[in-house]
Design a protein around this motif. Structure first.
Motif, PDB file in Angstrom:
ATOM      1  N   ASP A  52       0.834  -1.203   0.000  1.00 55.01           N
ATOM      2  CA  ASP A  52       0.000   0.000   0.000  1.00 55.01           C
ATOM      3  C   ASP A  52       0.870   1.255   0.000  1.00 55.01           C
ATOM      4  O   ASP A  52       0.579   2.229  -0.682  1.00 55.01           O
ATOM      5  N   ARG A  53       1.938   1.235   0.806  1.00 47.78           N
ATOM      6  CA  ARG A  53       2.828   2.393   0.884  1.00 47.78           C
ATOM      7  C   ARG A  53       3.476   2.680  -0.457  1.00 47.78           C
ATOM      8  O   ARG A  53       3.579   3.830  -0.875  1.00 47.78           O
ATOM      9  N   ARG A  54       3.905   1.633  -1.178  1.00 47.10           N
ATOM     10  CA  ARG A  54       4.518   1.835  -2.492  1.00 47.10           C
ATOM     11  C   ARG A  54       3.557   2.528  -3.439  1.00 47.10           C
ATOM     12  O   ARG A  54       3.934   3.445  -4.171  1.00 47.10           O
ATOM     13  N   PHE A  55       2.299   2.076  -3.448  1.00 45.84           N
ATOM     14  CA  PHE A  55       1.349   2.656  -4.380  1.00 45.84           C
ATOM     15  C   PHE A  55       0.967   4.081  -3.982  1.00 45.84           C
ATOM     16  O   PHE A  55       0.753   4.927  -4.835  1.00 45.84           O
ATOM     17  N   LYS A  56       0.884   4.355  -2.674  1.00 46.33           N
ATOM     18  CA  LYS A  56       0.608   5.722  -2.251  1.00 46.33           C
ATOM     19  C   LYS A  56       1.756   6.645  -2.664  1.00 46.33           C
ATOM     20  O   LYS A  56       1.538   7.740  -3.184  1.00 46.33           O
ATOM     21  N   ASP A  57       2.998   6.196  -2.419  1.00 42.81           N
ATOM     22  CA  ASP A  57       4.154   7.011  -2.805  1.00 42.81           C
ATOM     23  C   ASP A  57       4.172   7.251  -4.309  1.00 42.81           C
ATOM     24  O   ASP A  57       4.554   8.335  -4.775  1.00 42.81           O
ATOM     25  N   ASN A  58       3.763   6.252  -5.077  1.00 46.04           N
ATOM     26  CA  ASN A  58       3.726   6.395  -6.524  1.00 46.04           C
ATOM     27  C   ASN A  58       2.703   7.439  -6.943  1.00 46.04           C
ATOM     28  O   ASN A  58       2.930   8.239  -7.859  1.00 46.04           O
ATOM     29  N   ARG A  59       1.547   7.454  -6.287  1.00 47.53           N
ATOM     30  CA  ARG A  59       0.534   8.475  -6.569  1.00 47.53           C
ATOM     31  C   ARG A  59       1.125   9.864  -6.362  1.00 47.53           C
ATOM     32  O   ARG A  59       0.951  10.762  -7.183  1.00 47.53           O
ATOM     33  N   TRP A  60       1.796  10.045  -5.240  1.00 44.73           N
ATOM     34  CA  TRP A  60       2.354  11.352  -4.953  1.00 44.73           C
ATOM     35  C   TRP A  60       3.434  11.731  -5.941  1.00 44.73           C
ATOM     36  O   TRP A  60       3.492  12.858  -6.410  1.00 44.73           O
ATOM     37  N   ALA A  61       4.311  10.793  -6.261  1.00 44.38           N
ATOM     38  CA  ALA A  61       5.423  11.098  -7.166  1.00 44.38           C
ATOM     39  C   ALA A  61       4.920  11.562  -8.529  1.00 44.38           C
ATOM     40  O   ALA A  61       5.455  12.516  -9.101  1.00 44.38           O
ATOM     41  N   VAL A  62       3.890  10.919  -9.059  1.00 45.61           N
ATOM     42  CA  VAL A  62       3.396  11.341 -10.371  1.00 45.61           C
ATOM     43  C   VAL A  62       2.657  12.669 -10.277  1.00 45.61           C
ATOM     44  O   VAL A  62       2.609  13.432 -11.257  1.00 45.61           O
ATOM     45  N   SER A  63       2.092  12.977  -9.111  1.00 45.11           N
ATOM     46  CA  SER A  63       1.299  14.205  -8.999  1.00 45.11           C
ATOM     47  C   SER A  63       2.143  15.446  -8.730  1.00 45.11           C
ATOM     48  O   SER A  63       1.623  16.565  -8.758  1.00 45.11           O
ATOM     49  N   TYR A  64       3.449  15.286  -8.487  1.00 43.18           N
ATOM     50  CA  TYR A  64       4.309  16.465  -8.338  1.00 43.18           C
ATOM     51  C   TYR A  64       4.280  17.330  -9.595  1.00 43.18           C
ATOM     52  O   TYR A  64       4.469  18.556  -9.519  1.00 43.18           O
TER      53      TYR A  64
END
Length: 318
Positions: free
Chosen positions: A182-194
């Motif tokens: 779950d943490r990996r996918f949340k971090d991925n969401r944030w990284a693309v939204s920068y």
């Protein structure tokens, strides 16, 4: 001929019944016996689905094959979450997502932005099951690329508001984090939204306001910092306005934190969109103009942090 006890489907044999139960019915709907049936063949089903996805991705990208690939990828993610086995096939999923990103990127550049807007409308990240994973971050990755390219090639006014809204949703959408996956996918969401920061100054979408608002919350301040850095690459003057507002905002508990971010800006452009070789398209060199550096130093001098910065700031950390 076995029949599905949950619908009117008749299956040719036991294995096809198991496949039907797995693909057509959520796990929570199954009784204990049927759940054990599916578990017996689960790994075969998920591996077959990934193989199907890989076959789609080997084809020349067209509207149909790309849509089918996204649908298959979404099903793979949903089912691995549903059956709590994301770790078993994680490496194959990551490899497939890399290919899917290449396919989507090629399709958008070939078929045009309207194709991407259709995909955005179809896959609203707010509708995804929680906790993640979901295809929202994968689509958001391509959305971020298009926002940056559009800003550089056509100007901020040409960025579709729907694309900015999509990244905003990825950044703000709350979901529980219950495991390392779950943490990996949340971090991925944030990284693309920068990449949202590249929309600074958009005529109908308040990017600056969102960066400021999310900076007030300790849980999203990191997102605001990284997004502000991207905004500096897009429009240093407008980003300085944001920084000035943040330093003057007494409701913020991490104002000093944002002074550190300027050091990264002075190192040159750095884009965090995962799995995108942006260096092949975008010149890394970036330099703050002297007038803007003077303005930044004036902004800090007028704040309560005036004694904490060196004469060389922002080129040296505070």
């Amino acid at each position: 001929m076995p029949e599905c006890p949950y619908c009117t489907e008749s299956c040719q044999d036991e294995q096809r019944l198991r496949s039907h139960l797995y693909h057509e019915h959520p796990r929570e709907e199954l009784g204990r016996i049927d759940e054990r049936r599916v578990k017996h063949s689960y790994e075969t089903f998920i591996q077959d689905d990934i193989t199907t996805l890989e076959e789609y991705l080997e084809k020349e990208p067209t509207r149909q094959t790309t849509v089918e690939a996204v649908e298959t990828f979404e099903r793979v993610l949903r089912k691995t979450l549903e059956w709590e086995d994301i770790e078993t096939v994680h490496n194959r999923i990551v490899a497939a997502e890399t290919l899917l990103l290449d396919t989507l990127d090629t399709a958008v550049q070939t078929l045009g932005r309207e194709f991407l807007l259709d995909i955005i409308e179809t896959y609203d990240p707010r509708a995804e099951r929680t906790p993640p994973p979901g295809v929202g971050a994968t689509i958001g990755n391509i959305v971020g690329r298009d926002i940056i390219r559009t800003r550089l090639d056509e100007g901020v006014e040409a960025i579709p508001a729907a694309e900015l809204a999509y990244l905003e949703t990825l950044a703000k959408y709350e979901h529980p984090v219950e495991s390392a996956a779950d943490r990996r996918f949340k971090d991925n969401r944030w990284a693309v939204s920068y990449a949202y920061g590249w929309g600074i100054g958009h005529p109908t979408h308040d990017v600056a306001g969102d960066i400021h608002t999310m900076a007030r919350d300790a849980s999203t301040a990191d997102w605001s910092e990284q997004t502000l850095i991207q905004a500096f690459y897009a429009d240093p003057g407008a980003a300085t306005d944001i920084l000035e507002g943040l330093l003057a905002d007494n409701q913020m508990h991490q104002r000093r934190f944002f002074l550190h971010s300027l050091k990264e800006v002075t190192r040159g452009i750095g884009i965090h969109t995962p799995q995108w070789d942006w260096n092949a398209e975008i010149e890394r060199e970036f330099e703050l103009e002297d007038d803007l550096v003077k303005r930044l130093r004036t902004v800090v001098a007028d704040s309560e942090f005036s004694n904490e910065v060196s004469e060389d700031w922002p080129y040296t950390p505070i």
